[in-house]
Design an enzyme around this catalytic site. Sequence first.
Site, PDB file in Angstrom:
ATOM      1  N   ASP A  30      39.649  36.690  40.772  1.00 14.77           N
ATOM      2  CA  ASP A  30      38.214  36.499  41.001  1.00 14.77           C
ATOM      3  C   ASP A  30      37.715  37.699  41.804  1.00 14.77           C
ATOM      4  OD1 ASP A  30      35.650  35.339  41.219  1.00 14.77           O
ATOM      5  OD2 ASP A  30      36.184  34.261  43.036  1.00 14.77           O
ATOM      6  N   SER A  31      36.407  37.799  41.920  1.00 17.56           N
ATOM      7  CA  SER A  31      35.821  38.841  42.763  1.00 17.56           C
ATOM      8  C   SER A  31      36.195  38.623  44.226  1.00 17.56           C
ATOM      9  CB  SER A  31      34.303  38.851  42.608  1.00 17.56           C
ATOM     10  OG  SER A  31      33.764  37.614  43.057  1.00 17.56           O
ATOM     11  N   CYS A  93      36.273  33.627  37.445  1.00 13.80           N
ATOM     12  CA  CYS A  93      35.003  34.164  37.927  1.00 13.80           C
ATOM     13  C   CYS A  93      34.001  34.093  36.784  1.00 13.80           C
ATOM     14  CB  CYS A  93      35.194  35.610  38.375  1.00 13.80           C
ATOM     15  SG  CYS A  93      33.681  36.486  38.828  1.00 13.80           S
ATOM     16  N   GLU A 171      32.710  33.971  51.284  1.00  9.19           N
ATOM     17  CA  GLU A 171      33.686  35.040  51.487  1.00  9.19           C
ATOM     18  C   GLU A 171      33.970  35.272  52.965  1.00  9.19           C
ATOM     19  OE1 GLU A 171      35.512  37.237  49.457  1.00  9.19           O
ATOM     20  OE2 GLU A 171      35.021  35.817  47.864  1.00  9.19           O
ATOM     21  N   CYS A 203      29.494  29.098  39.397  1.00 13.03           N
ATOM     22  CA  CYS A 203      30.272  30.137  40.067  1.00 13.03           C
ATOM     23  C   CYS A 203      31.452  29.454  40.735  1.00 13.03           C
ATOM     24  CB  CYS A 203      29.412  30.874  41.105  1.00 13.03           C
ATOM     25  SG  CYS A 203      30.334  32.020  42.168  1.00 13.03           S
ATOM     26  N   HIS A 205      32.969  30.081  43.341  1.00 11.57           N
ATOM     27  CA  HIS A 205      32.852  29.970  44.799  1.00 11.57           C
ATOM     28  C   HIS A 205      32.170  28.650  45.208  1.00 11.57           C
ATOM     29  CE1 HIS A 205      33.668  34.307  44.846  1.00 11.57           C
ATOM     30  NE2 HIS A 205      33.786  34.245  46.157  1.00 11.57           N
TER      31      HIS A 205
END
Length: 283
Positions: A30-31, A93, A171, A203, A205
């Site tokens: 993932d990012s 992602c 993050e 997403c 996240h």
Amino acid sequence: MITNQENKQKNKAEFKSVIADNSAPIGVFDSGVGGLSIAKCIAQQLPHENIIYIADSLHSPYGEKSVAFIIERVNFIAKQLIAKGVKAIVIACNTATVNAIEQLRAQVNIPIIGVEPAIKPAAKQSISKKVAILATQATSENQRFKDLIDLHHNGAQVLIQPCPGLVEFIEQGKQNSQACNALLRQYIVPLIDEGIDTLVLGCTHYPFVQQQISIIAGQQVNIIETAAPVTVQLTKILLEQKLDASKEQQGQSQFFSSLETKEQEKIFSQLWQEPLILHALAP
């Protein structure tokens, strides 16, 4: 003189993978830390599988990057995973999936599984026929994503809500902060006012703020995320291609990041819900 065709063949050759045996790991990337929601589900449902997780946290979030940059990073990380001997890759992602999965699939010879917002089940379940999708800026502007909505809306009105800033809170391990909660309210309350009854987390996240989203949205709104469907699809592909690991094996997980710090390791451990060691991703 090297032709364009020769360059393409050379690039494709760089991606070629040799799978030694079924105990080879599954690559997940993932990012940043969001894909841990997918990796955790895989680890729980397929406890015999080894997992290598890569977070490109140095360049997170992808949602505000150009398509060319996203493709470059996706290909770089895929090569890293293939060099580590993975038997399949999960692009955990949404932004990377909609922008880069097709070109990656054209270059590799192992299964590539992506994540996409669960538009089809959301539209099918909705009683009010009003569905909303929380997404990154890049996903919300992507034509492939818009085509998915056109294909699967099933007569429902689909509202797309870009969520700039939300990934950054997660993050940084600040998903429980007042500022993050205020940002969530800013994005979700107008959707509730529009009368939605189904909300898609577009997403990987966002499951890490699902509890806050549920409180803001209320019990009348059904929330849908993608970790379980992705794990089901991965399981199906591993079985079909006879790549599944022995049930007698106890799977192990390794974690890498392009931003390897003690603070990052702490955030990883918090989201994974157990202590882990975070390794640096080779440049």
